[in-house]
Motif scaffolding. Structure first.
Motif, short mmCIF file in Angstrom:
data_model
loop_
_atom_site.label_atom_id
_atom_site.label_comp_id
_atom_site.label_asym_id
_atom_site.label_seq_id
_atom_site.Cartn_x
_atom_site.Cartn_y
_atom_site.Cartn_z
N ARG A 71 0.81 -1.22 0.00
CA ARG A 71 0.00 0.00 0.00
C ARG A 71 0.84 1.27 0.00
NH1 ARG A 71 -5.46 -0.77 1.37
NH2 ARG A 71 -5.98 -2.92 1.95
N GLY A 72 2.14 1.12 -0.08
CA GLY A 72 3.01 2.28 -0.15
C GLY A 72 3.39 2.81 1.23
N VAL A 73 4.09 3.94 1.21
CA VAL A 73 4.55 4.57 2.44
C VAL A 73 4.09 6.02 2.47
CG1 VAL A 73 6.54 3.08 2.84
CG2 VAL A 73 6.78 5.08 1.35
N ALA A 74 4.07 6.59 3.67
CA ALA A 74 3.68 7.99 3.84
C ALA A 74 4.45 8.58 5.00
CB ALA A 74 2.18 8.10 4.10
N THR A 75 4.61 9.89 4.98
CA THR A 75 5.31 10.58 6.07
C THR A 75 4.93 12.05 6.07
OG1 THR A 75 7.46 10.77 7.17
CG2 THR A 75 7.39 11.29 4.81
N HIS A 76 5.41 12.76 7.09
CA HIS A 76 5.36 14.23 7.10
C HIS A 76 6.79 14.73 7.22
CE1 HIS A 76 6.11 14.45 11.47
NE2 HIS A 76 5.23 13.47 11.60
N SER A 77 7.11 15.79 6.52
CA SER A 77 8.49 16.29 6.50
C SER A 77 8.54 17.65 5.85
CB SER A 77 9.38 15.31 5.73
OG SER A 77 10.63 15.87 5.44
N SER A 78 9.49 18.47 6.33
CA SER A 78 9.69 19.78 5.70
C SER A 78 10.56 19.70 4.46
CB SER A 78 10.35 20.74 6.70
OG SER A 78 11.63 20.26 7.07
N GLY A 79 11.16 18.52 4.21
CA GLY A 79 11.96 18.45 3.01
C GLY A 79 12.80 17.23 2.80
N ASN A 80 13.91 17.10 3.52
CA ASN A 80 14.89 16.07 3.17
C ASN A 80 14.39 14.65 3.43
OD1 ASN A 80 16.85 17.73 2.08
ND2 ASN A 80 17.92 18.03 4.03
N HIS A 81 13.64 14.43 4.49
CA HIS A 81 13.07 13.09 4.69
C HIS A 81 12.01 12.83 3.63
CE1 HIS A 81 11.74 9.43 6.67
NE2 HIS A 81 10.50 9.90 6.71
N ALA A 82 11.28 13.86 3.26
CA ALA A 82 10.24 13.72 2.23
C ALA A 82 10.83 13.24 0.92
CB ALA A 82 9.53 15.06 2.03
N LEU A 83 11.87 13.91 0.46
CA LEU A 83 12.44 13.54 -0.84
C LEU A 83 13.23 12.24 -0.73
CD1 LEU A 83 15.75 14.52 -0.98
CD2 LEU A 83 14.60 16.72 -0.83
N SER A 84 13.80 11.96 0.45
CA SER A 84 14.53 10.71 0.63
C SER A 84 13.60 9.51 0.65
CB SER A 84 15.33 10.77 1.94
OG SER A 84 16.33 11.76 1.87
N THR A 103 5.17 26.10 3.67
CA THR A 103 6.38 26.95 3.71
C THR A 103 7.65 26.19 3.34
OG1 THR A 103 6.55 26.43 6.07
CG2 THR A 103 5.43 28.48 5.48
N ALA A 104 7.55 24.92 3.03
CA ALA A 104 8.73 24.12 2.68
C ALA A 104 9.42 24.70 1.44
CB ALA A 104 8.34 22.67 2.44
N PRO A 105 10.75 24.62 1.38
CA PRO A 105 11.47 25.16 0.22
C PRO A 105 11.00 24.53 -1.09
CG PRO A 105 12.99 24.65 2.00
CD PRO A 105 11.66 24.09 2.40
N GLN A 106 10.83 25.36 -2.11
CA GLN A 106 10.36 24.88 -3.40
C GLN A 106 11.29 23.83 -3.98
OE1 GLN A 106 7.33 25.82 -4.75
NE2 GLN A 106 7.75 24.08 -6.12
N ALA A 107 12.60 24.00 -3.76
CA ALA A 107 13.56 23.03 -4.30
C ALA A 107 13.31 21.63 -3.74
CB ALA A 107 14.99 23.47 -3.98
N LYS A 108 12.91 21.55 -2.48
CA LYS A 108 12.66 20.26 -1.87
C LYS A 108 11.33 19.67 -2.35
CE LYS A 108 15.71 21.09 2.05
NZ LYS A 108 15.90 21.20 3.50
N MET A 109 10.34 20.52 -2.52
CA MET A 109 9.07 20.05 -3.09
C MET A 109 9.28 19.51 -4.51
SD MET A 109 6.09 22.71 -1.91
CE MET A 109 5.44 22.70 -0.23
N ASP A 231 15.47 25.15 7.95
CA ASP A 231 14.13 24.58 7.85
C ASP A 231 14.07 23.11 8.26
OD1 ASP A 231 14.13 22.89 5.01
OD2 ASP A 231 15.48 24.60 4.96
N GLY A 232 15.19 22.39 8.15
CA GLY A 232 15.19 20.99 8.52
C GLY A 232 15.24 20.74 10.02
N LEU A 233 15.36 21.83 10.81
CA LEU A 233 15.52 21.69 12.26
C LEU A 233 14.35 22.30 13.02
CD1 LEU A 233 19.33 22.56 12.50
CD2 LEU A 233 18.26 20.34 12.08
N ARG A 234 13.21 22.36 12.40
CA ARG A 234 12.04 22.99 13.02
C ARG A 234 11.14 22.02 13.77
NH1 ARG A 234 10.56 26.58 7.66
NH2 ARG A 234 12.21 28.15 7.87
N VAL A 235 11.59 20.80 13.95
CA VAL A 235 10.77 19.80 14.64
C VAL A 235 11.37 19.49 16.01
CG1 VAL A 235 9.81 18.76 12.57
CG2 VAL A 235 12.03 17.98 13.41
N SER A 236 10.56 18.86 16.85
CA SER A 236 10.97 18.60 18.23
C SER A 236 11.35 17.14 18.45
CB SER A 236 9.83 18.98 19.19
OG SER A 236 9.54 20.36 19.11
#
Length: 318
Positions: A71-84, A103-109, A231-236
């Motif tokens: 069924r695939g995979v899913a996640t939430h991420s501001s960028g690098n985990h998303a693209l990885s 607000t995620a960087p367009q390059a990462k989207m 932006d990659g360090l905005r999580v807790s």
């Protein structure tokens, strides 16, 4: 809570080897002089997908059974985990859906879409990410791969420090950025087993200093939507990463927005390599805290190089 072991790191190293780069370790006379230390830069900005996150994401995806992966995979991420995760899913031939703050960087989207990932945007808060993701996984049945609070992800990130120690030899200290704590956790896990004398320092923006405050308080303190150029360090931190941070980290060091941007620009100028703000925080904290690192061999993990070239930070930070 399942705590990963160093055996898990070794298994991850074998599992992901066909899908990632063994990134180089670079040195710089300029930065040795500025810091008074011998700095050994582990260049994950040269990694597949442009960031260390591909290690943990790939380990998680290729750890799935065929039934889990269907069924695939899913996640939430501001960028690098998303693209990885999108890349890892593409390598395995399964779908990937990513919740990203608008607000995620367009390059990462753009990179996520380039790897075949489907993006669902949300407000820039952890609560909004998690709520949106839960709705998606309930409908699709996709397997959630957390960006950092996942033993498979932490084991994958631990392979970076393992390589660094193999390439550079003994280290007095290792410095890596901290947001959610996946890289710091993996590095701690590896060093505790391979090089226990190595001191672990976490580097964090002053404007997203929840890990620093957590470390000083002795318990997790969350900051739902900090405002920082990194932006990659905005999580807790989460319970699994806190397990490693609270037990293995020597200290959490802070850098201002100006110091982060200055360090990033200096790396571009002197080392001629592209790094992003989230990993420039490592060098910024080293230069700011010279007495801690002087006359020591220091591993510095440059975590990624995914930058929007149309919005370089020195254009906007005064």
């Amino acid at each position: 809570m399942t705590i990963p072991t160093y055996d898990d790191v070794c298994a991850a190293h074998e599992r992901i080897a066909p899908w990632i780069h063994r990134t180089p370790v670079l040195t710089s006379r300029t930065f040795d002089d500025l810091s008074g230390a011998t700095l050994l830069f582990k260049c994950e900005n040269f990694q597949k997908a442009g960031a260390f996150k591909v290690r943990g994401a790939t380990n998680a995806v290729f750890s799935l059974t065929d039934d889990q992966a269907r069924r695939g995979v899913a996640t939430h991420s501001s960028g690098n985990h998303a693209l990885s995760l999108s890349r890892a899913a593409q390598c395995r031939g399964i779908p990937c859906t990513v919740v990203m703050p608008h607000t995620a960087p367009q390059a990462k989207m753009d990179a996520v879409r380039g790897y075949g990932g489907q993006i669902v945007t949300c407000e820039p808060s952890l609560e909004a990410r998690e709520r949106t993701l839960e709705s998606i996984t309930q409908k699709s049945g996709a397997h959630f791969v957390h960006p950092y609070n996942d033993p498979r992800v932490i084991a994958g990130q631990g392979t970076c420090a393992r390589e660094l120690l193999e390439q550079a030899g003994p280290l007095d200290a290792l410095v890596a950025p901290i947001g959610g704590g996946g890289m710091i956790s993996g590095s701690s896990l590896t060093c505790a087993n391979v090089s226990p004398a190595t001191r672990i320092y976490a580097a964090e923006p002053e404007q997203a200093d929840d890990a620093y405050r957590s470390f000083k308080a002795g318990h997790i303190i969350e900051d739902d939507a900090p405002d920082t150029i990194a932006d990659g360090l905005r999580v807790s931190l989460r319970p699994l990463t806190w397990h490693f941070v609270s037990r293995h980290v020597t200290d959490v060091l802070l850098a201002s927005e100006r110091e982060i941007v200055d360090a990033m620009r200096l790396v571009w100028q002197r080392m001629k390599i592209v790094i992003e703000p989230s990993c420039a925080v490592t060098l910024a904290t080293i230069l700011k805290n010279r007495p801690i690192f002087e006359n020591r061999r220091v591993g510095v993990i440059l975590t990624g190089g995914n930058v929007d070239l149309s919005k370089l930070p020195w254009m906007s930070v005064g």
